[in-house]
Write a protein that holds these residues in place. Sequence first.
Motif, mmCIF file in Angstrom:
data_model
loop_
_atom_site.group_PDB
_atom_site.id
_atom_site.type_symbol
_atom_site.label_atom_id
_atom_site.label_comp_id
_atom_site.label_asym_id
_atom_site.label_seq_id
_atom_site.Cartn_x
_atom_site.Cartn_y
_atom_site.Cartn_z
ATOM 1 N N TRP A 196 15.545 5.215 3.200
ATOM 2 C CA TRP A 196 14.199 5.746 3.408
ATOM 3 C C TRP A 196 14.362 6.991 4.270
ATOM 4 O O TRP A 196 15.353 7.133 4.986
ATOM 5 C CB TRP A 196 13.333 4.743 4.175
ATOM 6 N N ASN A 197 13.353 7.871 4.239
ATOM 7 C CA ASN A 197 13.312 9.012 5.152
ATOM 8 C C ASN A 197 11.868 9.207 5.582
ATOM 9 O O ASN A 197 10.968 8.479 5.136
ATOM 10 C CB ASN A 197 13.926 10.268 4.521
ATOM 11 N N THR A 198 11.644 10.176 6.433
ATOM 12 C CA THR A 198 10.289 10.434 6.932
ATOM 13 C C THR A 198 9.296 10.575 5.781
ATOM 14 O O THR A 198 8.200 10.015 5.808
ATOM 15 C CB THR A 198 10.277 11.701 7.808
ATOM 16 N N TRP A 199 9.696 11.303 4.756
ATOM 17 C CA TRP A 199 8.767 11.601 3.653
ATOM 18 C C TRP A 199 8.521 10.391 2.772
ATOM 19 O O TRP A 199 7.393 10.178 2.308
ATOM 20 C CB TRP A 199 9.275 12.810 2.876
ATOM 21 N N THR A 200 9.538 9.572 2.526
ATOM 22 C CA THR A 200 9.302 8.382 1.712
ATOM 23 C C THR A 200 8.444 7.370 2.474
ATOM 24 O O THR A 200 7.643 6.666 1.865
ATOM 25 C CB THR A 200 10.620 7.734 1.227
ATOM 26 N N VAL A 201 8.585 7.331 3.795
ATOM 27 C CA VAL A 201 7.706 6.480 4.613
ATOM 28 C C VAL A 201 6.256 6.950 4.474
ATOM 29 O O VAL A 201 5.341 6.137 4.270
ATOM 30 C CB VAL A 201 8.148 6.481 6.099
ATOM 31 N N LEU A 202 6.049 8.258 4.566
ATOM 32 C CA LEU A 202 4.686 8.787 4.449
ATOM 33 C C LEU A 202 4.121 8.554 3.046
ATOM 34 O O LEU A 202 2.955 8.167 2.897
ATOM 35 C CB LEU A 202 4.655 10.271 4.815
ATOM 36 N N LEU B 34 4.289 6.987 13.914
ATOM 37 C CA LEU B 34 5.331 5.984 14.108
ATOM 38 C C LEU B 34 4.820 4.590 13.749
ATOM 39 O O LEU B 34 5.556 3.771 13.210
ATOM 40 C CB LEU B 34 5.849 6.010 15.553
ATOM 41 N N TYR B 35 3.539 4.344 14.008
ATOM 42 C CA TYR B 35 2.934 3.043 13.736
ATOM 43 C C TYR B 35 3.083 2.622 12.271
ATOM 44 O O TYR B 35 3.041 1.431 11.944
ATOM 45 C CB TYR B 35 1.451 3.034 14.124
ATOM 46 N N LEU B 36 3.275 3.598 11.378
ATOM 47 C CA LEU B 36 3.425 3.267 9.959
ATOM 48 C C LEU B 36 4.660 2.403 9.705
ATOM 49 O O LEU B 36 4.659 1.571 8.805
ATOM 50 C CB LEU B 36 3.498 4.547 9.119
ATOM 51 N N LEU B 37 5.699 2.596 10.507
ATOM 52 C CA LEU B 37 6.903 1.775 10.350
ATOM 53 C C LEU B 37 6.587 0.306 10.599
ATOM 54 O O LEU B 37 7.091 -0.575 9.896
ATOM 55 C CB LEU B 37 8.018 2.253 11.278
ATOM 56 N N LYS B 38 5.752 0.046 11.588
ATOM 57 C CA LYS B 38 5.363 -1.339 11.881
ATOM 58 C C LYS B 38 4.552 -1.917 10.720
ATOM 59 O O LYS B 38 4.763 -3.053 10.315
ATOM 60 C CB LYS B 38 4.567 -1.401 13.179
ATOM 61 N N LYS B 39 3.657 -1.114 10.169
ATOM 62 C CA LYS B 39 2.836 -1.575 9.050
ATOM 63 C C LYS B 39 3.678 -1.835 7.799
ATOM 64 O O LYS B 39 3.449 -2.799 7.077
ATOM 65 C CB LYS B 39 1.733 -0.561 8.741
ATOM 66 N N LEU B 40 4.659 -0.982 7.553
ATOM 67 C CA LEU B 40 5.484 -1.111 6.352
ATOM 68 C C LEU B 40 6.579 -2.166 6.480
ATOM 69 O O LEU B 40 6.869 -2.885 5.524
ATOM 70 C CB LEU B 40 6.136 0.230 5.999
ATOM 71 N N GLU C 107 4.987 6.183 0.850
ATOM 72 C CA GLU C 107 4.718 4.751 0.689
ATOM 73 C C GLU C 107 3.455 4.352 1.456
ATOM 74 O O GLU C 107 2.652 3.544 0.977
ATOM 75 C CB GLU C 107 5.912 3.913 1.150
ATOM 76 N N SER C 108 3.267 4.933 2.626
ATOM 77 C CA SER C 108 2.059 4.657 3.417
ATOM 78 C C SER C 108 0.817 5.149 2.686
ATOM 79 O O SER C 108 -0.226 4.483 2.711
ATOM 80 C CB SER C 108 2.169 5.320 4.791
ATOM 81 N N LEU C 109 0.939 6.280 2.033
ATOM 82 C CA LEU C 109 -0.167 6.797 1.216
ATOM 83 C C LEU C 109 -0.459 5.832 0.066
ATOM 84 O O LEU C 109 -1.617 5.498 -0.185
ATOM 85 C CB LEU C 109 0.186 8.190 0.680
ATOM 86 N N SER C 110 0.582 5.360 -0.612
ATOM 87 C CA SER C 110 0.377 4.465 -1.759
ATOM 88 C C SER C 110 -0.287 3.157 -1.345
ATOM 89 O O SER C 110 -1.007 2.551 -2.135
ATOM 90 C CB SER C 110 1.685 4.200 -2.493
ATOM 91 N N ARG C 111 -0.070 2.739 -0.103
ATOM 92 C CA ARG C 111 -0.687 1.497 0.378
ATOM 93 C C ARG C 111 -2.046 1.740 1.041
ATOM 94 O O ARG C 111 -2.674 0.801 1.532
ATOM 95 C CB ARG C 111 0.244 0.805 1.368
ATOM 96 N N GLY C 112 -2.472 2.992 1.084
ATOM 97 C CA GLY C 112 -3.787 3.308 1.637
ATOM 98 C C GLY C 112 -3.832 3.416 3.149
ATOM 99 O O GLY C 112 -4.906 3.431 3.742
#
Length: 182
Positions: free
Chosen positions: A120-126, A17-23, A128-133
């Motif tokens: 966005w969906n769960t997978w696009t969040v993941l 869930l923390y990825l939403l805050k980062k993105l 995008e998080s991968l692309s940003r490291g």
Amino acid sequence: MVSDAGPLIHLAQISKLYLLKKLFNRVIITPNVKREAVDEGVKLGHADALIIGKAVEEGWVIVEGVPKRLVSASKRLAEGEKISRVDAETLLFAREKRAEVLVDEKALSNLARMFGLKTWNTWTVLLESLSRGYIEVSDIEAAIKELGEKRHKLRKEQVEQILEAARLIAYKRRPNTKSDSF
């Protein structure tokens, strides 16, 4: 970013869930989404509900009331499109705020795009998080497995598409391996 309950629950279930805050820095939800994602989950003893509740307490998941005119419009939209009132409310709220929307249901995502919303969906969040490291391919592989066990099962083709995208992103992120010395 305005979110539906599903993606919040799914990301909390896999401790991401923390990825939403980062993105996005903050995520806005309606009181009805909070009821679905937090209040009902806490009553049922779901750990993901506590994680989402903590994000609300921390203030980066923000609960905002929906204007009354949108509540009545959401009833009509729900009936006309055969979606839940909470989903209709989320879409209309996002459109009102001119915000991007986070939804996992395909029908809801299609409707959001018809409204001109970026989805966005769960997978696009993941991804995008991968692309940003922020995460690795192994995190996405684990998410597919873990969410599959929790009734968010993907079709084989979807799994292959997500993993192919993840590997491509990871490949592009790799540092240049060419030697600059002669």
